[in-house]
Every structure is written in C-alpha cells, then in structure tokens.
Design a protein around this motif. Sequence first.
Motif, mmCIF file in Angstrom:
data_model
loop_
_atom_site.group_PDB
_atom_site.id
_atom_site.type_symbol
_atom_site.label_atom_id
_atom_site.label_comp_id
_atom_site.label_asym_id
_atom_site.label_seq_id
_atom_site.Cartn_x
_atom_site.Cartn_y
_atom_site.Cartn_z
ATOM 1 N N GLN A 181 36.686 48.339 10.323
ATOM 2 C CA GLN A 181 35.309 48.984 10.260
ATOM 3 C C GLN A 181 35.153 48.993 8.535
ATOM 4 O OE1 GLN A 181 33.600 49.256 12.803
ATOM 5 N NE2 GLN A 181 35.374 48.685 14.140
ATOM 6 N N PRO A 182 33.510 48.643 8.433
ATOM 7 C CA PRO A 182 33.315 48.774 6.906
ATOM 8 C C PRO A 182 33.069 50.081 6.193
ATOM 9 C CG PRO A 182 31.262 48.277 8.498
ATOM 10 C CD PRO A 182 32.568 48.228 9.446
ATOM 11 N N LEU A 183 33.026 51.126 7.146
ATOM 12 C CA LEU A 183 33.471 52.467 6.602
ATOM 13 C C LEU A 183 32.471 52.586 5.391
ATOM 14 C CD1 LEU A 183 37.078 53.068 6.934
ATOM 15 C CD2 LEU A 183 35.164 53.682 8.539
ATOM 16 N N LEU A 184 31.242 52.193 5.048
ATOM 17 C CA LEU A 184 30.501 52.465 3.984
ATOM 18 C C LEU A 184 29.935 53.872 4.054
ATOM 19 C CD1 LEU A 184 28.211 49.174 4.223
ATOM 20 C CD2 LEU A 184 30.228 49.523 2.903
ATOM 21 N N LEU A 185 29.659 54.601 2.989
ATOM 22 C CA LEU A 185 29.197 55.695 2.499
ATOM 23 C C LEU A 185 27.783 55.933 2.968
ATOM 24 C CD1 LEU A 185 31.776 56.943 -0.288
ATOM 25 C CD2 LEU A 185 32.026 57.141 2.090
ATOM 26 N N PRO A 186 27.137 56.473 3.922
ATOM 27 C CA PRO A 186 25.752 56.619 4.137
ATOM 28 C C PRO A 186 24.825 56.828 3.224
ATOM 29 C CG PRO A 186 26.852 58.030 5.559
ATOM 30 C CD PRO A 186 27.982 57.432 4.966
ATOM 31 N N TRP A 187 25.417 57.860 2.318
ATOM 32 C CA TRP A 187 24.472 58.359 1.306
ATOM 33 C C TRP A 187 24.481 57.687 0.063
ATOM 34 C CZ3 TRP A 187 29.294 60.530 2.887
ATOM 35 C CH2 TRP A 187 30.325 60.527 2.308
ATOM 36 N N ARG A 188 25.253 56.791 0.060
ATOM 37 C CA ARG A 188 25.414 55.790 -1.226
ATOM 38 C C ARG A 188 24.502 54.415 -0.801
ATOM 39 N NH1 ARG A 188 30.167 57.108 -4.769
ATOM 40 N NH2 ARG A 188 29.753 55.229 -5.962
ATOM 41 N N THR A 189 23.902 53.883 -1.885
ATOM 42 C CA THR A 189 23.133 52.652 -1.641
ATOM 43 C C THR A 189 24.263 51.271 -1.584
ATOM 44 O OG1 THR A 189 23.050 51.962 -4.258
ATOM 45 C CG2 THR A 189 21.088 53.303 -2.937
ATOM 46 N N VAL A 190 23.667 50.405 -1.423
ATOM 47 C CA VAL A 190 24.736 49.064 -1.301
ATOM 48 C C VAL A 190 25.303 48.930 -2.721
ATOM 49 C CG1 VAL A 190 24.710 46.535 -1.287
ATOM 50 C CG2 VAL A 190 23.453 47.801 0.556
ATOM 51 N N GLU A 191 24.575 49.184 -3.646
ATOM 52 C CA GLU A 191 25.227 48.883 -5.171
ATOM 53 C C GLU A 191 26.255 49.963 -5.261
ATOM 54 O OE1 GLU A 191 23.431 49.929 -9.279
ATOM 55 O OE2 GLU A 191 22.593 48.021 -8.702
ATOM 56 N N GLU A 192 25.868 51.393 -4.873
ATOM 57 C CA GLU A 192 27.004 52.524 -5.008
ATOM 58 C C GLU A 192 28.148 52.114 -4.235
ATOM 59 O OE1 GLU A 192 23.387 55.814 -6.489
ATOM 60 O OE2 GLU A 192 24.132 55.405 -4.441
ATOM 61 N N ASN A 193 28.032 51.668 -2.946
ATOM 62 C CA ASN A 193 28.943 51.523 -2.082
ATOM 63 C C ASN A 193 30.119 50.396 -2.930
ATOM 64 O OD1 ASN A 193 29.638 52.623 0.550
ATOM 65 N ND2 ASN A 193 27.462 52.531 0.382
ATOM 66 N N VAL A 194 29.525 49.349 -3.376
ATOM 67 C CA VAL A 194 30.202 48.315 -3.874
ATOM 68 C C VAL A 194 31.208 48.901 -5.267
ATOM 69 C CG1 VAL A 194 30.233 46.069 -5.181
ATOM 70 C CG2 VAL A 194 28.804 46.507 -3.078
ATOM 71 N N MET A 195 30.336 50.014 -5.798
ATOM 72 C CA MET A 195 30.844 50.542 -7.056
ATOM 73 C C MET A 195 32.176 51.332 -6.737
ATOM 74 S SD MET A 195 27.473 51.015 -9.172
ATOM 75 C CE MET A 195 28.426 52.829 -10.247
ATOM 76 N N LEU A 196 32.201 51.926 -5.584
ATOM 77 C CA LEU A 196 33.095 53.075 -5.224
ATOM 78 C C LEU A 196 34.807 52.935 -5.786
ATOM 79 C CD1 LEU A 196 33.233 55.413 -3.484
ATOM 80 C CD2 LEU A 196 34.067 54.038 -1.740
ATOM 81 N N GLY A 197 35.079 51.730 -5.639
ATOM 82 C CA GLY A 197 36.513 51.678 -6.332
ATOM 83 C C GLY A 197 36.266 51.980 -7.755
ATOM 84 N N LEU A 198 35.476 51.395 -8.432
ATOM 85 C CA LEU A 198 35.427 51.569 -9.799
ATOM 86 C C LEU A 198 35.064 53.075 -10.332
ATOM 87 C CD1 LEU A 198 33.403 48.793 -11.057
ATOM 88 C CD2 LEU A 198 35.986 48.721 -10.608
ATOM 89 N N ASP A 199 34.422 53.816 -9.347
ATOM 90 C CA ASP A 199 34.192 55.289 -9.554
ATOM 91 C C ASP A 199 35.416 55.992 -9.302
ATOM 92 O OD1 ASP A 199 31.623 54.982 -10.010
ATOM 93 O OD2 ASP A 199 30.948 55.650 -7.993
ATOM 94 N N ILE A 200 36.336 55.539 -8.358
ATOM 95 C CA ILE A 200 37.592 56.344 -8.251
ATOM 96 C C ILE A 200 38.470 56.101 -9.418
ATOM 97 C CG2 ILE A 200 39.752 56.097 -6.857
ATOM 98 C CD1 ILE A 200 37.687 55.584 -4.299
ATOM 99 N N ARG A 201 38.317 54.863 -10.145
ATOM 100 C CA ARG A 201 39.177 54.592 -11.205
ATOM 101 C C ARG A 201 38.683 54.940 -12.460
ATOM 102 N NH1 ARG A 201 41.038 48.354 -10.363
ATOM 103 N NH2 ARG A 201 42.607 48.670 -8.707
ATOM 104 N N ARG A 202 37.376 55.934 -12.529
ATOM 105 C CA ARG A 202 36.746 56.558 -13.281
ATOM 106 C C ARG A 202 36.302 55.449 -14.473
ATOM 107 N NH1 ARG A 202 36.990 61.767 -12.961
ATOM 108 N NH2 ARG A 202 38.738 62.750 -11.830
ATOM 109 N N VAL A 203 36.151 54.113 -13.969
ATOM 110 C CA VAL A 203 35.378 53.244 -14.910
ATOM 111 C C VAL A 203 34.023 53.752 -15.339
ATOM 112 C CG1 VAL A 203 34.346 51.207 -14.968
ATOM 113 C CG2 VAL A 203 36.738 51.396 -13.679
ATOM 114 N N PRO A 204 33.615 53.692 -16.609
ATOM 115 C CA PRO A 204 32.237 54.126 -17.036
ATOM 116 C C PRO A 204 31.209 53.620 -16.300
ATOM 117 C CG PRO A 204 33.613 53.742 -19.060
ATOM 118 C CD PRO A 204 34.335 53.188 -17.775
ATOM 119 N N ARG A 205 30.298 54.620 -15.963
ATOM 120 C CA ARG A 205 29.128 54.347 -14.926
ATOM 121 C C ARG A 205 28.419 52.832 -15.272
ATOM 122 N NH1 ARG A 205 27.863 55.901 -9.895
ATOM 123 N NH2 ARG A 205 25.815 55.847 -9.518
#
Length: 256
Positions: free
Chosen positions: A86-110
């Motif tokens: 299942q895609p398990l996209l986060l409904p409160w995040r946009t497409v761009e923000e969902n694609v960024m999720l792994g980088l956010d978890i790794r604390r890559v600068p915004r």
Amino acid sequence: MHSPKLQLEGVTHSYRSGKQSVAALAGIDLTVNEGEFVTIIGPSGCGKSTLFNIIAGVEEPTGGTVILDGEVNGRRAGKTGYMPQQPLLLPWRTVEENVMLGLDIRRVPRKRAQEQARELLKRFGLSDFAGHYPASLSGGMSQRVALLRTVLFHPSFLLLDEPFGALDALTRLSLQMWLQELWQSLKASILFITHDVREAILLSDRIYVFSARPARVLRVVSVGLPRPRRPEQLATPEAAGLEQELISLLLKEQTA
C-alpha cells in the motif's frame, strides 16, 4: 559481471505461534547484482514479505547470512528503499512533502530536501502534482508518489513488495513501463515481489521461484528478452514458453 548488491546464503526464519515454532523460510540463497532487476514469485503466504523485512533490517533471520553492500550480517536499517504493497501516503502532507519524508527523517536541511524532491518530481513527470494532497490522487498516481518517496530515501537499492497489485490492468501496465524507465535512469538495483508472472517476465533480469511455506528456491530463471522491454514482447515464443514454465511450477506448489 557486476558485483553483488545483496547476497543471501542459507537464510532461515521461524516465528512463534502459541507454543509452536513455525518455519517461514528454509535456507534461501539469493543474489541481486549491482543494477539488476530481480523478481520473486511464489504462492501467497510463502514468506516473501518476511524475507523483505529481513533484508530491510526490520527483522533478523533465525539462521544464515545476509550480505548487503559487502557487509556480513551488519546493520541494514536505512540501507534500502522499502515500498510495501500500500502507498501509505500521509494525508496531511502534499505530494512534494510526502516525497521528502525520508529526507525529513534523516534531518536533511529543508531547502536541500525540497530541491531534491522537486528535481525528482520534474524528472519523472509529476511536477504538476507537487502541491496536491493524497485524497485527490488516483491509485496509479499514489503509487508513483510512493515509489518516488522510496527512491529519494535510498535510490541505489529498492525493495518493492507488489506495488502494482491493487491497480487495474491499464494503469498497471503504464506503471510497469514507468518503473522500467525509472530503474534504467537511476541504474538502481531492484528486488521485486509479484504474483503476476507476465509482470515478472516483462520487468526482470532474473526470476526466483519460491515454494510454498516454508519457502525455498525452486528455480532461478534468466529472462533474455532485449531491453528496453515492451508489452508486445510477451507474445513472443520465448516469453510465452517461459510463462508456461513458471505457471506450471506455481500450480504444482499451489496444489501440493
């Protein structure tokens, strides 16, 4: 020959069910070389997803050896891009923000994370959907977004667990062609699970056929169709013969 990205040697796995020990994997030997597309097919419930959990570092094998990027039985969490069914996209995040999720978890600068996400969305034709939310996306588009999120998390080795299983036939075919383009563009290594024999033939360099649980490798088949692959190649005598061979193996396991 490319060097192995992943090697499994005699991997076993058992789990407790009440007072009993249940064997899920029975000595799996499997290799994925750098840049190779390898598919696993087998009966439902045979342990394919359990094997993915082991490769991704979510679970540990009961026995055997897992070699990832040359490291023997090392820490594997975070070293693969793992996409479940299942895609398990986060409904409160946009497409761009969902694609960024792994980088956010790794604390890559915004700012850098946004640049990487936007480049990937543009590269694979999804820029127009960057500001959309998951509720507005079709099933096929949701899978594309989930796949790009997986790619951005770890672009060199992807574990894809039946990503197209819930899609209609035409959308599925479109996604298969899109995945082939993405894989060849990224030069990634992919380990793919499917129940669709034709999908396996269309996409794969090699196919591992698993037995019923506890899973063991029944056969490893090389697919010699020229690339880039097109759906019409499935009508060739080579592909049709391979399809019959694989279906016969699976039917024997289903009725065993």
